[in-house]
Write a protein that holds these residues in place. Structure first.
Motif, PDB file in Angstrom:
ATOM      1  N   ASP A 275       0.874  -1.167   0.000  1.00 12.67           N
ATOM      2  CA  ASP A 275       0.000   0.000   0.000  1.00 12.67           C
ATOM      3  C   ASP A 275       0.910   1.216   0.000  1.00 12.67           C
ATOM      4  N   LEU A 276       0.937   1.931  -1.121  1.00 15.17           N
ATOM      5  CA  LEU A 276       1.876   3.030  -1.277  1.00 15.17           C
ATOM      6  C   LEU A 276       1.702   4.071  -0.181  1.00 15.17           C
ATOM      7  N   GLN A 277       0.460   4.351   0.185  1.00 20.08           N
ATOM      8  CA  GLN A 277       0.205   5.352   1.235  1.00 20.08           C
ATOM      9  C   GLN A 277       0.788   4.905   2.574  1.00 20.08           C
ATOM     10  N   LYS A 278       0.619   3.633   2.877  1.00 16.55           N
ATOM     11  CA  LYS A 278       1.158   3.106   4.130  1.00 16.55           C
ATOM     12  C   LYS A 278       2.674   3.181   4.149  1.00 16.55           C
ATOM     13  N   GLU A 279       3.300   2.825   3.012  1.00 19.76           N
ATOM     14  CA  GLU A 279       4.755   2.860   2.946  1.00 19.76           C
ATOM     15  C   GLU A 279       5.277   4.290   3.106  1.00 19.76           C
ATOM     16  N   VAL A 280       4.588   5.257   2.510  1.00 17.05           N
ATOM     17  CA  VAL A 280       5.010   6.651   2.621  1.00 17.05           C
ATOM     18  C   VAL A 280       4.896   7.113   4.074  1.00 17.05           C
ATOM     19  N   ARG A 281       3.795   6.745   4.731  1.00 16.09           N
ATOM     20  CA  ARG A 281       3.621   7.144   6.140  1.00 16.09           C
ATOM     21  C   ARG A 281       4.724   6.556   7.019  1.00 16.09           C
ATOM     22  N   GLU A 282       5.098   5.297   6.748  1.00 13.74           N
ATOM     23  CA  GLU A 282       6.090   4.635   7.590  1.00 13.74           C
ATOM     24  C   GLU A 282       7.488   5.221   7.407  1.00 13.74           C
ATOM     25  N   VAL A 283       7.771   5.718   6.221  1.00 15.01           N
ATOM     26  CA  VAL A 283       9.100   6.273   5.970  1.00 15.01           C
ATOM     27  C   VAL A 283       9.130   7.785   6.197  1.00 15.01           C
ATOM     28  N   ALA A 284       7.970   8.366   6.559  1.00 14.47           N
ATOM     29  CA  ALA A 284       7.876   9.824   6.714  1.00 14.47           C
ATOM     30  C   ALA A 284       8.849  10.358   7.765  1.00 14.47           C
ATOM     31  N   ILE A 295      12.462  22.505   6.883  1.00  9.58           N
ATOM     32  CA  ILE A 295      11.564  22.124   5.784  1.00  9.58           C
ATOM     33  C   ILE A 295      10.379  21.354   6.345  1.00  9.58           C
ATOM     34  N   THR A 296       9.188  21.718   5.913  1.00 12.80           N
ATOM     35  CA  THR A 296       7.954  21.073   6.350  1.00 12.80           C
ATOM     36  C   THR A 296       7.576  19.964   5.387  1.00 12.80           C
ATOM     37  N   LEU A 297       7.259  18.785   5.931  1.00 11.16           N
ATOM     38  CA  LEU A 297       6.826  17.651   5.116  1.00 11.16           C
ATOM     39  C   LEU A 297       5.318  17.487   5.253  1.00 11.16           C
ATOM     40  N   GLN A 298       4.615  17.479   4.119  1.00  8.64           N
ATOM     41  CA  GLN A 298       3.165  17.301   4.112  1.00  8.64           C
ATOM     42  C   GLN A 298       2.804  16.056   3.310  1.00  8.64           C
ATOM     43  N   LEU A 299       1.886  15.248   3.853  1.00  2.00           N
ATOM     44  CA  LEU A 299       1.404  14.050   3.168  1.00  2.00           C
ATOM     45  C   LEU A 299      -0.032  14.270   2.740  1.00  2.00           C
ATOM     46  N   ASP A 300      -0.323  13.974   1.492  1.00  2.00           N
ATOM     47  CA  ASP A 300      -1.672  14.155   0.942  1.00  2.00           C
ATOM     48  C   ASP A 300      -2.069  12.847   0.266  1.00  2.00           C
ATOM     49  N   SER A 313      12.495  -1.904  -0.675  1.00  2.00           N
ATOM     50  CA  SER A 313      13.742  -1.161  -0.502  1.00  2.00           C
ATOM     51  C   SER A 313      13.970  -0.190  -1.651  1.00  2.00           C
ATOM     52  N   HIS A 314      13.541  -0.560  -2.855  1.00  2.00           N
ATOM     53  CA  HIS A 314      13.687   0.343  -3.995  1.00  2.00           C
ATOM     54  C   HIS A 314      12.768   1.555  -3.854  1.00  2.00           C
ATOM     55  N   LEU A 315      11.551   1.311  -3.358  1.00  2.00           N
ATOM     56  CA  LEU A 315      10.634   2.427  -3.130  1.00  2.00           C
ATOM     57  C   LEU A 315      11.224   3.402  -2.114  1.00  2.00           C
ATOM     58  N   GLU A 316      11.760   2.874  -1.023  1.00  2.00           N
ATOM     59  CA  GLU A 316      12.355   3.735  -0.003  1.00  2.00           C
ATOM     60  C   GLU A 316      13.546   4.503  -0.579  1.00  2.00           C
ATOM     61  N   GLY A 334      11.350  25.507   3.241  1.00  2.00           N
ATOM     62  CA  GLY A 334      10.208  25.434   2.337  1.00  2.00           C
ATOM     63  C   GLY A 334       9.330  24.260   2.709  1.00  2.00           C
ATOM     64  N   THR A 335       8.614  23.734   1.727  1.00  2.00           N
ATOM     65  CA  THR A 335       7.651  22.655   1.967  1.00  2.00           C
ATOM     66  C   THR A 335       7.841  21.565   0.931  1.00  2.00           C
ATOM     67  N   VAL A 336       7.795  20.332   1.392  1.00  2.00           N
ATOM     68  CA  VAL A 336       7.770  19.173   0.502  1.00  2.00           C
ATOM     69  C   VAL A 336       6.433  18.471   0.697  1.00  2.00           C
ATOM     70  N   SER A 337       5.718  18.270  -0.396  1.00  2.00           N
ATOM     71  CA  SER A 337       4.429  17.585  -0.351  1.00  2.00           C
ATOM     72  C   SER A 337       4.527  16.270  -1.112  1.00  2.00           C
ATOM     73  N   ILE A 338       4.020  15.208  -0.508  1.00  2.00           N
ATOM     74  CA  ILE A 338       3.964  13.901  -1.164  1.00  2.00           C
ATOM     75  C   ILE A 338       2.505  13.537  -1.355  1.00  2.00           C
ATOM     76  N   ILE A 339       2.095  13.411  -2.603  1.00  2.00           N
ATOM     77  CA  ILE A 339       0.689  13.171  -2.940  1.00  2.00           C
ATOM     78  C   ILE A 339       0.557  11.808  -3.600  1.00  2.00           C
ATOM     79  N   THR A 340      -0.325  10.961  -3.092  1.00  2.00           N
ATOM     80  CA  THR A 340      -0.571   9.639  -3.677  1.00  2.00           C
ATOM     81  C   THR A 340      -2.016   9.559  -4.145  1.00  2.00           C
TER      82      THR A 340
END
Length: 568
Positions: A275-284, A295-300, A313-316, A334-340
């Motif tokens: 689950d791409l969203q789950k993987e992003v949250r875990e590596v956040a 820098i602010t990290l935002q997940l969307d 491991s490749h995704l990470e 600044g801000t980094v946004s990750i959108i899935t």
């Protein structure tokens, strides 16, 4: 690419035949043969029509990709104010002669613009520019798709003569050839550019893979021997601290070797349903530490799961690379946004070379300084870097590109100076998401000793592996290659419990060796090791519950854990 060349030749032949109907006007064909820009070719063609039909004014309009708007391509004699007024106008049932011709897909003749309902929205601008009549015919390609229209105007209200309609039809056919030939040649140029880029990437990938292989062997020996020696050094001594620093540096060098292997597509891929969203949250958390406190990290993320089949491991690695690039683009914060998202891409929405149908997109956007067009165009080029010396080797985005395309996806960069950068990864959506099994780090490992046949052509790597295995209670029988190993196995058939073998060796490689060994003992546990992981195209019979692969460089712990897992 050969088909593109054939199409261009066929279109040029068609152009020659169509041009023969315009007696004495060879400069259009010459322009096409000389590969002049399309606007110049079409301008010459319009001028040819005007010479063949004195008193008329010609124009060529092209349509956009959806054939919903028209744009002026050539109108050398029409007043610029009129051309500007109709440029970009929508097609439809009452869109003048040209827009209506595209909409109806048939010729439209208007003898009196002032009184015709098709021109009610454009009659005023036509009158202001002294135009009284217009007849237009759509231009089609060989698949009968509308490319645009060819039109003739008269300053006085009147119907066209038969000769004028014949000339218009001939000019339309030649315009079709010119447009198609230009696009075919553009496709050919793109194909040639892509081929050159692919060849360059392949050459660099082979070089990178070879370097990574030799590098991995060295790191395996260095890191492994440091690990073996550390228990014999007092933990409060200078020597122990120095060994810790050396071991940590070796780990960072190992990460660089893995990056080279990913770029060269020689690192093993072990895809699983994620689950791409789950993987992003875990590596956040890791990403935020990489980005820093400024820098602010935002997940969307959307509500539903974004399921993909990908090596975790490749995704990470891809996410960490994009995070570091974003950090470097925002030195003042600044801000980094990750959108899935999960989307349906088809037809015009699908990117060339990328997946279509259900897809999952992961976009990483930063508010940094952005890229100019030249930098963006070269972003995936190996060893191209805008960083100062010592801060990067230019393999970040090429590695991301290699990882994503290896998983059947595509990568796109959208950026402009002072407007930030968005890197969008598009991956095929998996049918469903399941929780993956625990990784080796969390799985129970059963400890047991035995006799190991160790096959390795690199002396230093073989000596290290022997020390590691013996320190864990194993007896070790050594062999330099597959031929020696086969002899040793036959001599010790009843005592050997497992085989640890390199893949690429002189005289006889690992897969061939294992095939012969398993003809003698089908259930023999085997652990393959290599830095050249793209050679692992095993026969299906060589895979199974008692077979595993360990990429170099490996640690003492990973070697023993892998070996224990295949004997479990």
């Amino acid at each position: 690419m050969d088909s593109a060349r054939t199409d261009a030749a066929q279109l040029l032949s068609m152009a020659s035949r169509a041009m023969s109907r315009f007696s004495g006007h060879r400069h259009v064909l010459e322009a096409m043969a000389l590969r002049l820009p399309l606007p110049e070719v079409l301008t010459r063609l319009v001028q040819t029509l005007e010479e063949a039909s004195p008193g008329t004014l010609g124009s060529v309009l092209l349509v956009d990709s959806t054939a919903e708007h028209v744009f002026t391509a050539a109108a050398p004699s029409l007043p610029p104010t009129f051309s500007n007024a109709i440029d970009g106008q929508p097609t439809g049932p009452q869109a003048g002669s040209c827009g209506t011709a595209v909409y109806r897909r048939e010729p439209v003749i208007v003898a009196d613009i002032a009184g015709d309902p098709l021109w009610q929205d454009y009659a005023a601008v036509a009158r202001e520019n002294g135009l009284g009549a217009c007849w237009s015919t759509p231009i089609f390609d060989r698949e009968q798709r509308v490319l645009g229209t060819f039109a003739q105007y008269s300053r006085e209200p009147r119907a066209p003569t038969d000769d004028e309609l014949r000339v218009l039809d001939d000019a339309r056919d030649l315009a079709s050839v010119a447009i198609q030939m230009t696009r075919a040649e553009e496709a050919l140029r793109q194909a040639e550019t892509q081929l050159q880029f692919s060849q360059k990437m392949d050459a660099v990938a082979r070089l990178a893979g070879g370097i990574a292989h030799d590098f991995s062997n060295l790191l395996t020996v260095i890191g492994g021997n440091i690990t073996l020696a550390m228990p014999f050094v007092p933990s409060d001594s200078f020597s122990f601290d120095a060994m810790l620093e050396a071991r940590d540096s070796c780990m960072r060098a190992s990460a660089l070797a893995r990056q080279l292997l990913s770029f060269s597509r020689r690192e093993p891929v072990m895809p699983e349903l994620l689950d791409l969203q789950k993987e992003v949250r875990e590596v956040a958390g890791t990403l935020q530490r990489v980005l820093g406190g400024h820098i602010t990290l935002q997940l969307d993320a959307q509500d539903s799961a974004c399921a993909v089949k990908m090596d975790r491991s490749h995704l990470e690695q891809a996410l960490l690379t994009l995070a570091m690039n974003a950090r470097d683009a925002m030195p003042d914060g600044g801000t980094v946004s990750i959108i899935t998202r999960t989307l349906e891409l088809a037809g015009a929405m699908a990117r060339p070379g990328g997946p279509s149908g259900p897809v999952v997109t992961l976009a990483v956007h930063d508010t940094g300084k952005g890229m100019d067009e030249n930098t963006r165009a070269r972003a995936f080029e190996p060893f191209f870097s805008t960083r100062t010396a010592g801060r990067g080797i230019g393999l970040g985005l090429p590695t991301v590109y290699a990882i994503v395309t290896r998983h059947g996806g595509a990568v796109q960069i959208d950026s402009a100076p002072s407007e930030g950068t968005t890197v969008t990864i598009t991956l095929p959506a998996a049918e469903r998401h399941v929780e993956s099994a625990p990784s080796g780090a969390h799985a129970a490992i059963r400890s047991s000793a035995g006799t190991i046949l160790l096959v390795e052509d690199e002396d230093a790597v073989r000596r290290l592996a022997r020390r590691v295995l013996m320190s864990r209670g194993y007896d070790v029988i050594e062999a330099r290659d597959g031929v020696d190993a086969l002899t040793a196995f036959r001599a010790n058939h009843d005592t050997i419990d497992a085989v640890v073998t390199d893949v690429m060796m002189p005289r006889m490689g690992g897969p061939t060796l294992v095939e012969q060994l398993r003809s003698l003992r089908p259930s023999l546990p085997v652990l393959f090791c290599s830095g050249y992981t793209d050679v692992l195209e095993f026969d299906p019979e060589l895979s199974g519950p008692h077979t595993a692969f360990l990429p170099k460089p490996y640690s003492a712990q990973s070697l023993t854990e892998k070996l224990q897992s295949i004997r479990a």
